[in-house]
Design a protein around this motif. Structure first.
Motif, short mmCIF file in Angstrom:
data_model
loop_
_atom_site.label_atom_id
_atom_site.label_comp_id
_atom_site.label_asym_id
_atom_site.label_seq_id
_atom_site.Cartn_x
_atom_site.Cartn_y
_atom_site.Cartn_z
N ARG A 40 0.81 -1.22 0.00
CA ARG A 40 0.00 0.00 0.00
C ARG A 40 0.85 1.27 0.00
O ARG A 40 0.39 2.32 -0.44
CB ARG A 40 -0.93 0.00 1.21
N VAL A 189 1.43 -4.21 10.91
CA VAL A 189 0.04 -4.68 11.08
C VAL A 189 -0.79 -3.62 11.78
O VAL A 189 -1.93 -3.33 11.39
CB VAL A 189 0.02 -6.00 11.87
N GLU A 190 -0.23 -3.02 12.83
CA GLU A 190 -0.96 -2.03 13.61
C GLU A 190 -1.41 -0.85 12.76
O GLU A 190 -2.52 -0.33 12.92
CB GLU A 190 -0.08 -1.53 14.76
N GLN A 192 -1.83 -0.95 9.53
CA GLN A 192 -2.53 -1.50 8.36
C GLN A 192 -1.74 -1.26 7.06
O GLN A 192 -2.32 -1.09 5.99
CB GLN A 192 -3.94 -0.92 8.26
N VAL A 194 0.41 -3.56 6.12
CA VAL A 194 0.39 -4.94 5.65
C VAL A 194 -0.70 -5.68 6.43
O VAL A 194 -0.81 -5.53 7.65
CB VAL A 194 1.75 -5.63 5.87
N SER A 195 -1.49 -6.47 5.74
CA SER A 195 -2.52 -7.26 6.42
C SER A 195 -1.90 -8.49 7.05
O SER A 195 -0.79 -8.90 6.68
CB SER A 195 -3.62 -7.67 5.44
N ARG A 196 -2.62 -9.11 7.97
CA ARG A 196 -2.10 -10.33 8.60
C ARG A 196 -1.92 -11.44 7.57
O ARG A 196 -1.03 -12.28 7.70
CB ARG A 196 -3.06 -10.78 9.71
N GLU A 197 -2.78 -11.44 6.55
CA GLU A 197 -2.66 -12.46 5.51
C GLU A 197 -1.41 -12.26 4.66
O GLU A 197 -0.91 -13.21 4.05
CB GLU A 197 -3.91 -12.44 4.61
N GLU A 198 -0.93 -11.03 4.59
CA GLU A 198 0.26 -10.74 3.79
C GLU A 198 1.55 -10.83 4.58
O GLU A 198 2.64 -10.71 3.99
CB GLU A 198 0.14 -9.32 3.21
#
Length: 237
Positions: A40, A189-190, A192, A194-198
């Motif tokens: 992103r 992650v915090e 956002q 990168v997503s947890r899935e990424e």
């Protein structure tokens, strides 16, 4: 004879060398995979967001030439990102940038292992540059003449002590690097980025990079053990 032609040296260092080769191969492979996945933000954007969220608005981010030259400079309070990270919106770029931002946060929070590591840098650099040379000089003096044996033994001991500073630096460096990666993963992650899935892309890059530090530490420790075994008496037996 002396390393690297001594079979004992090769035998003792083989595990660390194999780990280093494997870790470097993993770094390249995971970096290439993560570089192909769009993120992103760019590396600079991710680092800026993380730094600002930590209140480090005054820490500049600068581009630097080269590949894998990314680093945080604690003496000038500057975060420098390589050309492949600075303006690239990829998983590899944001992972590396976040790791370096983690070092900036460590510095701002006076993270104890980082403070100790920074103090140990001069000793580690000096020991790495002159430790082996001093040891070799001691061995030469010991073998050339009986009169030079005493001085030769002292130089051998001095060389091993200087190289021990390299080992200490490497041991201190491990928790610093592990903590920076842990901070990076949490921040990505915090915020956002990168997503947890990424996150498996980030884990691949940072975990394989961590293995290179483990390999370097293992090589330094085993080299010191070899020196103590082989030349602990100040002479080549």
């Amino acid at each position: 004879m002396f390393l690297p032609f001594d079979p004992l040296y090769l035998l003792m260092l083989a595990p660390a060398m194999l780990l280093a080769f494997w870790a470097q191969a993993r770094v390249q492979s995971n970096y290439q995979k993560a570089s192909r996945v769009r993120a992103r933000l760019s590396g600079k954007g991710a680092a800026r967001l993380i730094l600002d969220s930590a209140g480090l608005h005054d820490v500049p981010i600068e581009p630097i030439a080269g590949q894998m030259t990314d680093h945080y400079d604690p003496s000038h309070k500057v975060l420098r990102l390589s050309q492949g990270v600075y303006d690239q919106p990829s998983m590899a770029a944001v992972g590396i940038a976040a790791h370096e931002a983690g070092h900036a946060i460590q510095d701002a929070r006076h993270y104890a292992p980082l403070v100790i590591r920074n103090l140990a840098v001069p000793a580690g650099q000096f020991g790495g540059s002159f430790g082996m040379l001093t040891l070799m000089a001691g061995l030469v003096l010991s073998q050339l003449s009986t009169s030079g044996g005493g001085l030769g033994s002292l130089l051998c001991i001095a060389g091993m002590v200087m190289f021990a500073a390299v080992v200490v630096f490497q041991l201190i460096n491990l928790p610093v690097e592990f903590d920076a990666s842990a901070r990076a993963k949490r921040q990505l992650v915090e915020h956002q980025i990168v997503s947890r899935e990424e996150m498996h892309y980030i884990n691949g890059v940072l975990n394989s990079a961590a293995l290179t530090y483990v390999a370097a530490t293992a090589q330094a420790v085993l080299t010191l053990v070899y020196l103590l075994i082989r030349f602990g008496g100040g002479r080549d037996e």
